[in-house]
Design a protein around this motif. Sequence first.
Motif, mmCIF file in Angstrom:
data_model
loop_
_atom_site.group_PDB
_atom_site.id
_atom_site.type_symbol
_atom_site.label_atom_id
_atom_site.label_comp_id
_atom_site.label_asym_id
_atom_site.label_seq_id
_atom_site.Cartn_x
_atom_site.Cartn_y
_atom_site.Cartn_z
ATOM 1 N N GLY A 152 0.812 -1.203 0.000
ATOM 2 C CA GLY A 152 0.000 0.000 0.000
ATOM 3 C C GLY A 152 0.846 1.254 0.000
ATOM 4 O O GLY A 152 0.528 2.230 -0.700
ATOM 5 N N ASP A 153 1.935 1.261 0.778
ATOM 6 C CA ASP A 153 2.857 2.400 0.782
ATOM 7 C C ASP A 153 3.455 2.611 -0.606
ATOM 8 O O ASP A 153 3.584 3.744 -1.086
ATOM 9 C CB ASP A 153 3.996 2.167 1.773
ATOM 10 C CG ASP A 153 3.532 2.066 3.210
ATOM 11 O OD1 ASP A 153 2.500 2.675 3.556
ATOM 12 O OD2 ASP A 153 4.212 1.372 3.989
ATOM 13 N N LEU A 154 3.835 1.516 -1.245
ATOM 14 C CA LEU A 154 4.424 1.599 -2.587
ATOM 15 C C LEU A 154 3.441 2.212 -3.574
ATOM 16 O O LEU A 154 3.799 3.105 -4.349
ATOM 17 C CB LEU A 154 4.836 0.207 -3.054
ATOM 18 C CG LEU A 154 5.343 0.102 -4.495
ATOM 19 C CD1 LEU A 154 6.676 0.799 -4.652
ATOM 20 C CD2 LEU A 154 5.445 -1.366 -4.920
ATOM 21 N N CYS A 155 2.212 1.740 -3.554
ATOM 22 C CA CYS A 155 1.203 2.261 -4.478
ATOM 23 C C CYS A 155 0.962 3.748 -4.237
ATOM 24 O O CYS A 155 0.801 4.524 -5.193
ATOM 25 C CB CYS A 155 -0.094 1.489 -4.329
ATOM 26 S SG CYS A 155 0.002 -0.218 -4.921
ATOM 27 N N ARG A 215 2.418 6.533 -11.908
ATOM 28 C CA ARG A 215 3.262 7.315 -12.832
ATOM 29 C C ARG A 215 4.117 6.447 -13.747
ATOM 30 O O ARG A 215 4.440 6.850 -14.867
ATOM 31 C CB ARG A 215 4.144 8.265 -12.023
ATOM 32 C CG ARG A 215 3.379 9.437 -11.428
ATOM 33 C CD ARG A 215 4.257 10.287 -10.550
ATOM 34 N NE ARG A 215 4.568 9.627 -9.279
ATOM 35 C CZ ARG A 215 5.379 10.147 -8.364
ATOM 36 N NH1 ARG A 215 5.995 11.311 -8.603
ATOM 37 N NH2 ARG A 215 5.606 9.503 -7.222
ATOM 38 N N VAL A 216 4.529 5.279 -13.284
ATOM 39 C CA VAL A 216 5.259 4.309 -14.110
ATOM 40 C C VAL A 216 4.716 2.921 -13.779
ATOM 41 O O VAL A 216 4.114 2.713 -12.717
ATOM 42 C CB VAL A 216 6.786 4.353 -13.858
ATOM 43 C CG1 VAL A 216 7.368 5.709 -14.235
ATOM 44 C CG2 VAL A 216 7.109 4.012 -12.408
ATOM 45 N N PRO A 217 4.908 1.946 -14.668
ATOM 46 C CA PRO A 217 4.423 0.597 -14.384
ATOM 47 C C PRO A 217 5.178 -0.080 -13.239
ATOM 48 O O PRO A 217 6.371 0.177 -13.020
ATOM 49 C CB PRO A 217 4.664 -0.143 -15.707
ATOM 50 C CG PRO A 217 4.721 0.928 -16.745
ATOM 51 C CD PRO A 217 5.366 2.090 -16.065
ATOM 52 N N TYR A 261 -6.117 0.311 -6.847
ATOM 53 C CA TYR A 261 -5.003 0.995 -7.503
ATOM 54 C C TYR A 261 -5.270 1.095 -8.993
ATOM 55 O O TYR A 261 -5.689 0.116 -9.616
ATOM 56 C CB TYR A 261 -3.700 0.226 -7.254
ATOM 57 C CG TYR A 261 -2.462 0.927 -7.787
ATOM 58 C CD1 TYR A 261 -2.015 2.108 -7.212
ATOM 59 C CD2 TYR A 261 -1.741 0.402 -8.856
ATOM 60 C CE1 TYR A 261 -0.878 2.750 -7.678
ATOM 61 C CE2 TYR A 261 -0.607 1.025 -9.328
ATOM 62 C CZ TYR A 261 -0.181 2.204 -8.744
ATOM 63 O OH TYR A 261 0.935 2.833 -9.227
ATOM 64 N N ARG A 262 -5.005 2.243 -9.570
ATOM 65 C CA ARG A 262 -5.358 2.469 -10.973
ATOM 66 C C ARG A 262 -4.165 2.539 -11.921
ATOM 67 O O ARG A 262 -4.335 2.767 -13.113
ATOM 68 C CB ARG A 262 -6.179 3.768 -11.089
ATOM 69 C CG ARG A 262 -7.524 3.679 -10.374
ATOM 70 C CD ARG A 262 -8.422 2.648 -11.057
ATOM 71 N NE ARG A 262 -9.651 2.409 -10.312
ATOM 72 C CZ ARG A 262 -9.853 1.360 -9.520
ATOM 73 N NH1 ARG A 262 -8.880 0.452 -9.349
ATOM 74 N NH2 ARG A 262 -10.996 1.205 -8.886
#
Length: 259
Positions: free
Chosen positions: A96-99, A105-107, A133-134
Amino acid sequence: MRAPGWLTARPVAHRGLHDHARGIIENMPGAVAAAIDGNFSIEVDLQLTADGEAMVHHDDTLGRLTEGSGALLGMTAAQLKAVRFKDTSERMMSLGDLCALVKGRVPLVIEVKSHFDGDRKLVTRMSEVLGSYRGPVAGMSFDPDQVLALREKMPALPRGIIAQRNYDDDYWKKLMPAQRRDMLHLRHAFRTRPHFVAFWVNQLPAPAPWIARNLFGLPLLTWTVRTPEQRERAGALCRSDDFRGFPPLNLMRSALLKS
């Protein structure tokens, strides 16, 4: 479902764009931010915690990069976020922190780490977090059972198998012979239905990834490209690569434009 075009549109920064000499440590927020600044895709590793959280870390035990010791699987997310790293003041992230940091902005290319015990809690937690997450995300694993779990729990998520030509070294001897046979030559593919293959660059070319790419149309990525020579080998066989250890950004961008 075919693998999306973004998967092979740019090189993938392995564990983020890290550089230990400059204090940018793998899988840490700084390595993720550096990859975003360079407009690279980001590969990260996920590990399961004792309380079912998905944490961004490669090793399944503490000690190589961190203070302390012990298995991540035996610690809670709160405990792991408190762990001090040897060469950075940053802390371990959850998925979740990473997302929240990347914000689409990048894959992201997420490796599901596995104990090869059939436990699918990590993929379950991954599906919960990614449900809101989108941004572009793909999942992959060495473990065919985890790839199957990705197929069942997140069928719309691009999924891949990480593979190599053989599994004879000491690391793989912990597996049952039947597990190793299933991994050889992508024998599991009709069950797991991967959308791409990520293959060890040092063992290319090899028959299984050649068949996957040329007969079944699966994109072929490589890991881990550390030298210009490996980059040349990967470029001759693949559409994209997973690199670390040297950041020749001009070379990477030039290769990207030619692919």
